[in-house]
Design a protein around this motif. Sequence first.
Motif, PDB file in Angstrom:
ATOM      1  N   ALA A 179       0.592  -1.283  -0.121  1.00 53.08           N
ATOM      2  CA  ALA A 179       0.567   0.345  -0.228  1.00 53.08           C
ATOM      3  C   ALA A 179       0.702   1.210   0.126  1.00 53.08           C
ATOM      4  CB  ALA A 179      -1.033  -0.445   1.338  1.00 53.08           C
ATOM      5  N   GLU A 180       1.940   1.475   0.583  1.00 53.69           N
ATOM      6  CA  GLU A 180       2.956   2.427   1.122  1.00 53.69           C
ATOM      7  C   GLU A 180       4.574   2.174   0.586  1.00 53.69           C
ATOM      8  OE1 GLU A 180       0.648   5.777   3.951  1.00 53.69           O
ATOM      9  OE2 GLU A 180       2.583   4.511   4.719  1.00 53.69           O
ATOM     10  N   MET A 181       5.185   2.864   0.189  1.00 53.94           N
ATOM     11  CA  MET A 181       6.390   2.656   0.266  1.00 53.94           C
ATOM     12  C   MET A 181       7.516   3.772   0.795  1.00 53.94           C
ATOM     13  SD  MET A 181       8.997   0.820  -1.638  1.00 53.94           S
ATOM     14  CE  MET A 181      10.762   1.349  -1.913  1.00 53.94           C
ATOM     15  N   SER A 188      14.725  -3.116   2.436  1.00 61.57           N
ATOM     16  CA  SER A 188      15.069  -4.708   2.593  1.00 61.57           C
ATOM     17  C   SER A 188      13.554  -4.959   1.654  1.00 61.57           C
ATOM     18  CB  SER A 188      13.233  -4.038   3.272  1.00 61.57           C
ATOM     19  OG  SER A 188      12.359  -3.729   3.428  1.00 61.57           O
ATOM     20  N   LEU A 189      13.260  -4.116   0.464  1.00 55.77           N
ATOM     21  CA  LEU A 189      12.697  -4.724  -0.990  1.00 55.77           C
ATOM     22  C   LEU A 189      13.871  -4.779  -1.755  1.00 55.77           C
ATOM     23  CD1 LEU A 189       9.485  -2.301  -0.546  1.00 55.77           C
ATOM     24  CD2 LEU A 189       9.433  -5.170   0.510  1.00 55.77           C
ATOM     25  N   LYS A 206      12.133  -0.532 -10.133  1.00 55.32           N
ATOM     26  CA  LYS A 206      13.270   0.159  -9.574  1.00 55.32           C
ATOM     27  C   LYS A 206      13.722   1.786  -9.956  1.00 55.32           C
ATOM     28  CE  LYS A 206      17.399  -0.547  -6.751  1.00 55.32           C
ATOM     29  NZ  LYS A 206      19.137  -1.583  -6.894  1.00 55.32           N
ATOM     30  N   GLY A 207      14.080   1.174 -10.942  1.00 53.17           N
ATOM     31  CA  GLY A 207      14.804   3.403 -11.771  1.00 53.17           C
ATOM     32  C   GLY A 207      13.231   4.117 -11.106  1.00 53.17           C
ATOM     33  N   LYS A 208      11.660   3.337 -11.239  1.00 48.43           N
ATOM     34  CA  LYS A 208      10.693   4.380 -10.969  1.00 48.43           C
ATOM     35  C   LYS A 208      10.938   4.719  -9.798  1.00 48.43           C
ATOM     36  CE  LYS A 208       7.843   1.786 -13.652  1.00 48.43           C
ATOM     37  NZ  LYS A 208       7.936   2.867 -15.213  1.00 48.43           N
ATOM     38  N   LEU A 209      11.055   4.323  -8.729  1.00 47.89           N
ATOM     39  CA  LEU A 209      10.784   3.738  -7.472  1.00 47.89           C
ATOM     40  C   LEU A 209      11.668   4.878  -7.059  1.00 47.89           C
ATOM     41  CD1 LEU A 209       9.881   0.735  -5.644  1.00 47.89           C
ATOM     42  CD2 LEU A 209       8.717   3.270  -4.705  1.00 47.89           C
ATOM     43  N   LEU A 210      13.167   4.848  -7.476  1.00 47.88           N
ATOM     44  CA  LEU A 210      14.201   5.922  -7.281  1.00 47.88           C
ATOM     45  C   LEU A 210      13.758   7.069  -7.328  1.00 47.88           C
ATOM     46  CD1 LEU A 210      16.808   4.112  -7.928  1.00 47.88           C
ATOM     47  CD2 LEU A 210      15.581   4.045  -6.021  1.00 47.88           C
ATOM     48  N   GLU A 211      13.557   7.622  -8.533  1.00 45.40           N
ATOM     49  CA  GLU A 211      13.047   8.250  -9.168  1.00 45.40           C
ATOM     50  C   GLU A 211      11.776   9.311  -8.246  1.00 45.40           C
ATOM     51  OE1 GLU A 211      14.502   9.911 -10.895  1.00 45.40           O
ATOM     52  OE2 GLU A 211      14.901   8.968 -12.788  1.00 45.40           O
ATOM     53  N   LEU A 212      11.112   8.463  -7.619  1.00 47.32           N
ATOM     54  CA  LEU A 212       9.494   8.812  -6.886  1.00 47.32           C
ATOM     55  C   LEU A 212      10.066   8.936  -5.564  1.00 47.32           C
ATOM     56  CD1 LEU A 212       6.621   7.067  -8.460  1.00 47.32           C
ATOM     57  CD2 LEU A 212       7.361   9.224  -9.174  1.00 47.32           C
ATOM     58  N   LEU A 213      10.984   8.154  -4.646  1.00 46.23           N
ATOM     59  CA  LEU A 213      11.501   8.497  -3.381  1.00 46.23           C
ATOM     60  C   LEU A 213      12.363   9.863  -3.933  1.00 46.23           C
ATOM     61  CD1 LEU A 213      12.719   4.832  -2.771  1.00 46.23           C
ATOM     62  CD2 LEU A 213      10.697   6.022  -1.699  1.00 46.23           C
ATOM     63  N   ASP A 214      12.720  10.132  -4.814  1.00 40.65           N
ATOM     64  CA  ASP A 214      13.459  12.005  -4.677  1.00 40.65           C
ATOM     65  C   ASP A 214      12.481  12.466  -4.500  1.00 40.65           C
ATOM     66  OD1 ASP A 214      16.077  10.283  -4.442  1.00 40.65           O
ATOM     67  OD2 ASP A 214      17.098  11.161  -6.461  1.00 40.65           O
ATOM     68  N   ALA A 236      -6.787   7.497 -10.676  1.00 43.51           N
ATOM     69  CA  ALA A 236      -5.779   8.241 -10.229  1.00 43.51           C
ATOM     70  C   ALA A 236      -5.762   9.546 -10.533  1.00 43.51           C
ATOM     71  CB  ALA A 236      -4.832   7.826 -11.102  1.00 43.51           C
ATOM     72  N   LEU A 237      -6.352  10.143 -11.398  1.00 46.86           N
ATOM     73  CA  LEU A 237      -6.734  11.128 -12.312  1.00 46.86           C
ATOM     74  C   LEU A 237      -7.145  12.063 -10.659  1.00 46.86           C
ATOM     75  CD1 LEU A 237      -6.854  11.935 -16.098  1.00 46.86           C
ATOM     76  CD2 LEU A 237      -4.613  12.540 -14.372  1.00 46.86           C
ATOM     77  N   MET A 238      -7.764  12.005 -10.003  1.00 47.99           N
ATOM     78  CA  MET A 238      -9.246  12.195  -9.338  1.00 47.99           C
ATOM     79  C   MET A 238      -8.212  12.434  -8.242  1.00 47.99           C
ATOM     80  SD  MET A 238     -12.756  11.874 -10.601  1.00 47.99           S
ATOM     81  CE  MET A 238     -12.619   9.970  -9.538  1.00 47.99           C
ATOM     82  N   GLY A 239      -7.210  11.851  -8.074  1.00 43.98           N
ATOM     83  CA  GLY A 239      -5.789  11.821  -6.683  1.00 43.98           C
ATOM     84  C   GLY A 239      -6.440  10.504  -5.827  1.00 43.98           C
ATOM     85  N   GLU A 240      -7.174   9.514  -5.780  1.00 41.77           N
ATOM     86  CA  GLU A 240      -6.645   8.213  -5.247  1.00 41.77           C
ATOM     87  C   GLU A 240      -6.115   8.000  -5.504  1.00 41.77           C
ATOM     88  OE1 GLU A 240      -9.723   4.778  -6.198  1.00 41.77           O
ATOM     89  OE2 GLU A 240     -10.952   7.183  -6.412  1.00 41.77           O
ATOM     90  N   HIS A 241      -6.163   7.357  -4.032  1.00 42.19           N
ATOM     91  CA  HIS A 241      -4.482   6.116  -3.592  1.00 42.19           C
ATOM     92  C   HIS A 241      -4.700   4.758  -4.065  1.00 42.19           C
ATOM     93  CE1 HIS A 241      -3.198   9.655  -0.536  1.00 42.19           C
ATOM     94  NE2 HIS A 241      -2.910  10.268  -1.563  1.00 42.19           N
ATOM     95  N   LEU A 242      -4.510   4.651  -5.566  1.00 46.13           N
ATOM     96  CA  LEU A 242      -4.437   3.707  -6.171  1.00 46.13           C
ATOM     97  C   LEU A 242      -3.526   2.940  -5.983  1.00 46.13           C
ATOM     98  CD1 LEU A 242      -5.778   3.984  -9.382  1.00 46.13           C
ATOM     99  CD2 LEU A 242      -7.481   3.563  -7.720  1.00 46.13           C
ATOM    100  N   GLY A 243      -3.087   1.064  -6.004  1.00 42.94           N
ATOM    101  CA  GLY A 243      -1.641   1.173  -5.961  1.00 42.94           C
ATOM    102  C   GLY A 243      -0.180   1.170  -4.747  1.00 42.94           C
ATOM    103  N   THR A 244       0.042   1.908  -5.413  1.00 46.38           N
ATOM    104  CA  THR A 244       1.029   2.182  -4.041  1.00 46.38           C
ATOM    105  C   THR A 244       0.988   3.142  -4.131  1.00 46.38           C
ATOM    106  OG1 THR A 244       2.277  -0.593  -4.193  1.00 46.38           O
ATOM    107  CG2 THR A 244       3.634   1.346  -3.151  1.00 46.38           C
ATOM    108  N   ARG A 245       1.526   3.596  -2.487  1.00 46.90           N
ATOM    109  CA  ARG A 245       1.927   5.409  -2.500  1.00 46.90           C
ATOM    110  C   ARG A 245       3.262   5.459  -1.940  1.00 46.90           C
ATOM    111  NH1 ARG A 245      -0.928   8.986   1.960  1.00 46.90           N
ATOM    112  NH2 ARG A 245      -0.340  10.465   1.440  1.00 46.90           N
ATOM    113  N   VAL A 246       4.012   6.633  -3.288  1.00 42.60           N
ATOM    114  CA  VAL A 246       5.552   6.748  -2.325  1.00 42.60           C
ATOM    115  C   VAL A 246       5.385   7.816  -1.581  1.00 42.60           C
ATOM    116  CG1 VAL A 246       7.303   7.119  -3.336  1.00 42.60           C
ATOM    117  CG2 VAL A 246       6.099   5.252  -4.747  1.00 42.60           C
TER     118      VAL A 246
END
Length: 249
Positions: A179-181, A188-189, A206-214, A236-246
């Motif tokens: 749900a969250e990252m 650990s992941l 992984k590339g995606k995540l590193l960008e979004l964590l920054d 998602a466009l309405m701002g809903e928290h789908l999938g994994t929230r970073v």
Amino acid sequence: MTRVLKIGGSILTDKRRDAAARPEEIRRVAEEIASSPEDLVLVHGAGSFGHIPARRYGLPESFSPEGLLQTHKSVARLNDLVVEALSRAGASPMPVHPLSCTLLKDGRIEALAVKPLREMVRDGLLPVLHGDVAMDASRKAGIVSGDQLVPYIARALGADVVAVGTDVDGVLVSGSPIAEMTRADLASLEGALGGSTGVDVTGGMKGKLLELLDLADDGIGSVIFNASREGNISRALMGEHLGTRVRAI
Ligand code: IP8
């Protein structure tokens, strides 16, 4: 309010076959976006229109004018298909090619002309960027992934919603989306993070995540969601928290 949406190349194309568009998916994605096109910058991945020619020409390691031109022309063709579909769906898309407005340094975006994007959004247009090749101040040319464009533009425009659509349900751990990252979860992941289906020269999940964590460190959270499930893009466009929230720690 400004929103930045990325649609992965694996949704729009078959990443295993050269320049293989998925017209039905492009139409569906365009219709979902056209239901809420205001205050939005769209970035799409290059899919097989980019990763396959890039690999064929040895980009980004080896520079050749032909490799650069053919790879750009190929991703611009996919962009054209997306822009056409958005127009048909009733939005007012404008193609924006990163090759013409971005400078890299060591593979990272050093400069990107965001003022025209801001102006487009203000005037009711929907800028549509894509993964592309770009000039690199330190090594002739490189590849600019949509995953790098998203955080850069989100920071520059102070985005309120950042949503990255992929072909999986988020960040998967043992096959299930978390749900969250935060950055604290990364170590650990690390071993559990998947790559990408088909050919991918820019880093997969992984590339995606590193960008979004920054980006989260800079105070802008995002979601990684499954854009192949109907209705998810609109949500998602309405701002809903789908999938994994970073988010930031
Ligand atoms: O699909 C890659 O963009 P991405 C661009 O957004 C090229 O990672 C030319 C392979």
